[in-house]
Design a protein around this motif. Structure first.
Motif, PDB file in Angstrom:
ATOM      1  N   LYS A  78       0.839  -1.203   0.000  1.00 33.75           N
ATOM      2  CA  LYS A  78       0.000   0.000   0.000  1.00 33.75           C
ATOM      3  C   LYS A  78       0.875   1.255   0.000  1.00 33.75           C
ATOM      4  N   ASN A  79       1.926   1.253   0.807  1.00 38.61           N
ATOM      5  CA  ASN A  79       2.842   2.395   0.851  1.00 38.61           C
ATOM      6  C   ASN A  79       3.518   2.609  -0.499  1.00 38.61           C
ATOM      7  N   PHE A  80       3.922   1.508  -1.140  1.00 33.09           N
ATOM      8  CA  PHE A  80       4.552   1.636  -2.457  1.00 33.09           C
ATOM      9  C   PHE A  80       3.546   2.161  -3.477  1.00 33.09           C
ATOM     10  N   ALA A  81       2.311   1.675  -3.439  1.00 31.64           N
ATOM     11  CA  ALA A  81       1.272   2.172  -4.352  1.00 31.64           C
ATOM     12  C   ALA A  81       1.061   3.673  -4.156  1.00 31.64           C
ATOM     13  N   ASN A  82       1.010   4.127  -2.906  1.00 30.74           N
ATOM     14  CA  ASN A  82       0.862   5.556  -2.617  1.00 30.74           C
ATOM     15  C   ASN A  82       2.052   6.347  -3.140  1.00 30.74           C
ATOM     16  N   TYR A  83       3.237   5.776  -3.001  1.00 29.07           N
ATOM     17  CA  TYR A  83       4.448   6.405  -3.518  1.00 29.07           C
ATOM     18  C   TYR A  83       4.336   6.580  -5.045  1.00 29.07           C
ATOM     19  N   VAL A  84       3.891   5.543  -5.742  1.00 27.91           N
ATOM     20  CA  VAL A  84       3.745   5.599  -7.203  1.00 27.91           C
ATOM     21  C   VAL A  84       2.751   6.697  -7.577  1.00 27.91           C
ATOM     22  N   VAL A  85       1.613   6.728  -6.899  1.00 25.20           N
ATOM     23  CA  VAL A  85       0.578   7.732  -7.168  1.00 25.20           C
ATOM     24  C   VAL A  85       1.124   9.142  -6.940  1.00 25.20           C
ATOM     25  N   ALA A 132       8.714   8.423 -10.532  1.00 27.82           N
ATOM     26  CA  ALA A 132       8.867   7.300  -9.598  1.00 27.82           C
ATOM     27  C   ALA A 132      10.239   6.648  -9.741  1.00 27.82           C
ATOM     28  N   LEU A 133      10.853   6.398  -8.625  1.00 30.50           N
ATOM     29  CA  LEU A 133      12.142   5.705  -8.480  1.00 30.50           C
ATOM     30  C   LEU A 133      13.351   6.514  -8.930  1.00 30.50           C
TER      31      LEU A 133
END
Length: 168
Positions: A78-85, A132-133
């Motif tokens: 979930k944290n990674f998904a939020n980061y992507v968004v 992202a990244l």
């Protein structure tokens, strides 16, 4: 004859070293794709982000916590998904729409993040920013494909790239 054997052994060592170095770098691809597409059925713009799970596993340890477990901790995904968004931005006719996060999922190879927005009337321009990244891997490449507006258009984002514009 002894010299010929030494040369063959040297060649085999060089081939083995080359193969191992390629295998080591093959794990982290430092490449992700995003597709922005027009859903002809409902008229919405759908945004689908795709990251390699292996890359995401490495990044969450760097971004969140060294003991983050991407596969066994739903909160980490979930944290990674939020980061992507948070690292994807879009403007439609110079307006910033509110994107709905539809969800995310992981299979054995890819991690997917889904977003959606109701398409405004008469889009003449799409501006995108995908970072992202980039702070983790300076060589990260993010490819964004835009579909449903005639031919498919692509934008490639590297570290330091800002907004890119597609006039329709």
């Amino acid at each position: 004859m002894h010299q010929h054997t030494f040369s063959l052994k040297s060649l085999l060592w060089i081939i083995a070293a080359f193969w191992l170095s390629n295998a080591a770098t093959a794990h982290q691809q430092k490449y992700a794709t995003t597709t922005v597409s027009l859903n002809a059925r409902n008229g919405n713009l759908e945004i689908v982000h795709r990251f390699l799970v292996h890359d995401a596993e490495h990044v969450v340890k760097h971004l969140f916590s060294s003991d983050a477990d991407f596969n066994n901790q739903p909160e980490t995904q979930k944290n990674f998904a939020n980061y992507v968004v948070d690292h994807f931005n879009i403007k439609l006719n110079d307006q910033v729409p509110v994107l709905d996060v539809i969800g995310f999922e992981s299979d054995e190879k890819f991690f997917w993040v889904y977003q959606e927005v109701v398409k405004p009337e008469n889009i003449t321009q799409i501006q995108i920013r995908q970072t992202a990244l980039h702070e983790t891997w300076p060589r990260q490449v993010n490819l964004v494909n835009i579909e449903g507006f005639g031919e498919v258009n692509s934008m490639e984002f590297r570290k330091g790239d800002q907004w890119k514009t597609l006039d329709l």
